[in-house]
Every structure is written in structure tokens, then in C-alpha cells.
Design an enzyme around this catalytic site. Structure first.
Site, short mmCIF file in Angstrom:
data_model
loop_
_atom_site.label_atom_id
_atom_site.label_comp_id
_atom_site.label_asym_id
_atom_site.label_seq_id
_atom_site.Cartn_x
_atom_site.Cartn_y
_atom_site.Cartn_z
CE LYS A 110 -45.72 29.89 -31.60
NZ LYS A 110 -46.02 29.57 -30.22
CE LYS A 189 -38.11 34.31 -29.97
NZ LYS A 189 -39.33 33.79 -29.37
CE LYS A 192 -35.91 22.33 -34.22
NZ LYS A 192 -34.66 22.34 -34.95
#
Ligand code: TYM
Length: 320
Positions: A110, A189, A192
Site C-alpha cells: 500500500k 491480482k 478494486k
């Protein structure tokens, strides 16, 4: 056996969520006591729009029910309806080595994608460990991306048990090999946050558009193609019958069929596969109080278990 899993209410449900977690979770709901929750505390690490969080949480409940979660067999609840879980997360954080969290792939990933690092995002695996341990969970059905989080959960449980005596069971991840990482339209992968998702309950035009934009190599129509390297084939294998899969494999290897045709076949199968769930979703939407009733009932049962486990934990660490 107690089965537990969670999903963040971060947007519409995509087929990675479905095959990675929801379908296995639904299959397990009759195998023991199943507890499934909407991880709204977790979603706060990235979503700061109260209306969107509330709406997404309801939508995840609706989608999960439409996908086959049976409230007669499984408990469905909102994470934030069991606030004791944050108390357990605090207690776990006092034994959690920094290095354990610094190694978490999901956090590093992230950060690499430009998300700002808040403490909640960093300590996310501790809250997730609390989610699992507070229900004495045995089995946790998840996609492969969550495997490390379950390992961290086990490490923290062991650390607590070594420090304070036997408090926690060690949960096992249950990862279905065939759908451990469902690829998105770019072959990475499906997620969203990568923008490569195919949503289950989008409208027909939207789903078709997403399927038709799956990235392929530039092999000519006549050329033989490698099914194992193809996102189209991988997704088709999740929704088609054995014979249909064998048939598509042969068409790939033989050559003579273009990727456009394969995409059409995939779209048709996907649309057909989710038809009964779309129907069930409409029925639930027409029943105004159904979702609230299910969530209220779920919160009650989840609280009963969490209360007992927290009493054990508080006693063990000396908070009484
Ligand atoms: P989340 O909300 O990102 O995803 C929900 C579930 O869907 C699975 N999944 C996938 N599986 C295969 N292929 C994919 N492309 C794919 N994308 C998503 C995830 O592995 C997950 O099982 N941290 C969790 C939520 C959570 C949780 C928990 C799960 C919070 N507490 C306790 C289990 C137990 C998450 O963010 O999942």
C-alpha cells in the site's frame, strides 16, 4: 469447528472476492459455526466518507446474502458492532514486535502505491488478529493475499500464550488453490484498488465492457495460444463446466479462434453463472427489514462469544 472470515466494505464485490472468499465461506457454513463480518473498522484506514462507509457496509451484507450466505446457518455482523475487538487489538499490540508488522506485505504494498501511512494501516494485522482470536476461530477461509495476516495472527496468539498461559487457539487459513489469486483484467491480482476488477453485480453492459478489455498478448487469430498464461482462460475455468473448460483449452491450443471470441464466451458464462445471485439480490432488496434483522441477530451472537473470550483474556493479563 468455528469458521470466521471478513471482508472490507470498500466498494462493489468483485469476482476475486467471490471465488477467493465468499464461495468457500458459503460452502463451509454448514461445516461448523460460521461467523462472517463486514470489516468496517478496517475500512476506516482508507475510507473517510461516513455515508459511503455506511452504504458500502449494507451493500456488502446484501451481496454476501445474495451469494448464498444463509443466516439460518451462519452469523453475519458488522465489525463495529463488537467494539471489544479493539480492546483485544490493544492488548495484542503490547506483545507485538515492531519487526513483525514492518514485514507485512500488504502494508509495504500500500505504501508503494502511494497510500499515506497512518498508524491504523500499519497496525492493521493486529486488529485482524483480534478479529480472528476473539471468536476462538479454528478455520479462516481467505484468498492468498491474506495468508501472511493469518500467520501474524498465529504468531501473536503464540506470544500471548507463552506470556500469559494458554488463552488462544491457533487458527488455520483455508485457501482454495483453484482461486487463491483471481486475476484482474490486466493479469495482476484482481483488486478494486488496482482498478482491474470485474464486479459481480454491475449491469450487463459494464460487465461486458470489463471482460472485453482483458489484456492479452498479440497472437494472431490462427496462432495456437497458451491457455495457462491467459487471464481469459483462468477466469473461464472458475465458472465453466469441466467439458466446457476442456473445449476452450482445445480451441486455445489448436489456434483459429481470436481472443475476442474467447472473451465473448467468458462474458456469457460469467453473466449466466451469477444470474441466480442477481435474482436473489433483487428479492432481498424488496424486503426492507431483512438486512437489518440479519445484522442485529448477528451482532447479538458475535457479542456473546466475544464477551466470553474477553473475560478470559482480561483475567489472564491481570485486568481484573
Ligand atoms: P478484502 O476485503 O480485501 O477481501 C475479502 C476477501 O476476498 C479475498 N480476495 C481475493 N481472493 C482471491 N483473488 C483475489 N483477486 C482476491 N481479492 C480479494 C481476500 O483474500 C479476502 O479473503 N483483511 C481482509 C479483511 C479481514 C479479515 C479479517 C479476513 C479483516 N479481518 C479476519 C479474515 C479474517 C481484507 O482486507 O480482505
Amino acid at each position: 469447528m468455528r469458521i470466521l472470515s471478513g471482508i472490507q466494505p470498500s466498494g462493489a464485490l468483485h469476482i476475486g472476492n467471490y471465488f477467493g472468499m465468499m464461495q468457500p465461506a458459503v460452502a463451509l457454513q454448514t461445516e461448523g459455526e460460521a461467523l462472517y463480518f463486514i470489516a468496517d473498522y478496517h475500512a476506516l484506514t482508507s475510507l473517510r466518507d461516513p455515508q459511503a462507509l455506511r452504504a458500502n457496509s449494507r451493500r456488502v451484507a446484501l451481496d454476501f446474502l445474495a451469494c448464498g450466505l444463509d443466516p439460518e446457518c451462519a452469523t453475519l455482523f458488522r465489525h463495529s458492532d463488537v467494539p471489544q475487538v479493539t480492546e483485544l487489538a490493544w492488548i495484542l499490540s503490547t506483545v507485538a514486535p515492531m519487526g513483525l508488522l514492518e514485514r507485512a506485505h500488504s502494508y509495504k504494498d500500500k505504501l508503494a502505491r502511494g497510500m499515506s501511512a497512518n498508524v491504523g494501516l500499519f497496525s492493521y494485522p493486529i486488529l485482524m488478529a483480534a478479529d480472528i482470536l476473539i471468536y476462538d476461530s479454528d478455520v479462516v477461509p481467505v484468498g492468498k493475499d491474506q495468508k501472511q495476516h493469518i500467520e501474524i495472527t498465529r504468531d501473536l496468539a503464540v506470544k500471548m500464550n507463552e506470556t500469559f498461559g494458554p488463552i488462544f487457539k491457533l487458527p488455520e487459513p483455508r485457501i482454495r488453490v483453484a482461486s487463491e489469486t483471481v486475476p484482474g483484467i490486466d493479469g495482476q491480482k484482481m483488486s478494486k484498488s488496482y482498478g482491474n476488477n470485474i464486479d459481480i453485480f454491475g449491469d450487463e453492459k459494464e460487465m461486458r465492457k470489463r471482460v472485453m478489455s482483458i489484456v492479452t498478448d498479440s497472437a494472431a487469430m490462427d496462432a495456437p495460444k497458451d491457455p495457462e498464461q491467459s487471464t481469459i482462460f483462468k477466469l473461464y475455468s472458475l465458472v465453466a463446466s469441466k467439458d466446457e473448460i476442456a473445449d476452450m483449452r482445445e480451441q486455445f491450443v489448436k489456434g483459429g479462434t481470436g481472443y475476442g471470441d474467447f472473451k465473448k464466451q467468458l462474458f456469457d458464462k460469467l453473466w449466466q453463472y451469477f444470474a441466480p445471485m442477481r435474482k436473489r439480490r433483487e428479492e432481498i432488496l424488496n424486503d426492507k427489514s431483512y438486512i437489518d434483522d440479519v445484522l442485529a441477530h448477528g451482532a447479538k451472537r458475535a457479542n456473546e462469544i466475544a464477551k466470553q473470550v474477553m473475560e478470559r483474556v482480561r483475567e489472564a493479563v491481570g485486568l481484573r
